[in-house]
Design a protein around this motif. Structure first.
Motif, PDB file in Angstrom:
ATOM      1  N   THR A 122      24.770   8.905  14.971  1.00 17.22           N
ATOM      2  CA  THR A 122      25.974   9.731  14.893  1.00 17.22           C
ATOM      3  C   THR A 122      27.202   8.864  15.102  1.00 17.22           C
ATOM      4  N   THR A 123      28.199   9.070  14.255  1.00 19.75           N
ATOM      5  CA  THR A 123      29.430   8.281  14.311  1.00 19.75           C
ATOM      6  C   THR A 123      30.629   9.195  14.473  1.00 19.75           C
ATOM      7  N   ARG A 124      31.496   8.808  15.385  1.00 18.64           N
ATOM      8  CA  ARG A 124      32.815   9.439  15.525  1.00 18.64           C
ATOM      9  C   ARG A 124      33.788   8.498  14.824  1.00 18.64           C
ATOM     10  N   ARG A 125      34.404   8.989  13.754  1.00 17.32           N
ATOM     11  CA  ARG A 125      35.141   8.127  12.827  1.00 17.32           C
ATOM     12  C   ARG A 125      36.593   8.551  12.699  1.00 17.32           C
ATOM     13  N   LYS A 126      37.467   7.549  12.604  1.00 17.31           N
ATOM     14  CA  LYS A 126      38.878   7.748  12.245  1.00 17.31           C
ATOM     15  C   LYS A 126      39.131   6.841  11.048  1.00 17.31           C
ATOM     16  N   GLU A 127      39.797   7.379  10.012  1.00 13.47           N
ATOM     17  CA  GLU A 127      40.052   6.560   8.833  1.00 13.47           C
ATOM     18  C   GLU A 127      41.449   6.811   8.300  1.00 13.47           C
ATOM     19  N   LEU A 128      42.044   5.737   7.761  1.00 13.74           N
ATOM     20  CA  LEU A 128      43.368   5.853   7.169  1.00 13.74           C
ATOM     21  C   LEU A 128      43.551   4.809   6.073  1.00 13.74           C
TER      22      LEU A 128
END
Length: 193
Positions: A122-128
């Protein structure tokens, strides 16, 4: 699109380095995405031997089956959508053939019936978006492990390398040879057995 070439650069981070990158770019302003990867392999590791990996990813209540294979420019990704029911059957080792991934598996000489479910990450992701590339900060949890990672997905190797080097230099983070998530997952799985 059922196939795409993925060009990405990765660098594992310590937790404090993750926080530096989080502050350096405007990650505060983007939504946190939680996604889970469910991994599959044959008993004799045929996918791994061919440099390939097979996963189902649940992201935003959508299930996607993805086969990743080596390609001269990066990785060739082949995708099929799954329903909730199909994804749950796969996780119970009751495989439902899907057109695109089944075709690619056949080309690799791998029968769908030889696959086994291995586990999840499981990954907690932030992307921009940044300088023409997608910059991703990941915090992943699997077995008794957790790690932090910077990823840059770019339209070309040159652009991706430029962006990741800029971020690492600006945040004073050393370049680290970084295995992809499935390799890190396999290592953790072997250590837990």
């Amino acid at each position: 699109m059922t196939q795409e070439i993925e060009i990405e650069f990765k660098n594992l981070l310590m937790e404090e380095e993750y926080n530096k990158v989080y502050q350096y770019l405007p990650f505060k302003s983007v939504e946190l995405i939680e996604q889970t990867n469910y991994y599959f392999e044959t008993e004799d590791l045929l996918l791994k031997q061919r440099g390939a990996a097979l996963r189902i990813r649940k992201k935003n209540d959508q299930w996607t089956l993805t086969l990743k294979q080596p390609h001269e420019e990066g990785l060739l990704e082949t995708h099929d959508s799954l329903t909730d029911q199909e994804a749950n059957l796969w996780i119970q080792n009751q495989f439902v053939e899907k057109p695109e991934t089944s075709r690619q598996l056949n080309e690799l000489g791998i029968a769908i019936s030889d696959l086994n479910y291995l586990g999840s990450l499981t990954t907690r992701r932030k992307e921009l978006e940044y300088n023409g590339s997608l910059v991703v900060l990941d915090h992943s949890l699997y077995y008794d492990q957790e790690d932090y990672e910077l990823e840059v997905e770019a339209p070309s190797k040159q652009e991706g390398l430029s962006v990741i080097q800029e971020i690492l230099e600006a945040c004073n983070i050393p370049e680290r040879e970084t295995d992809n998530k499935i390799k890190r997952f396999y290592k953790a799985k072997q250590q837990s057995e």
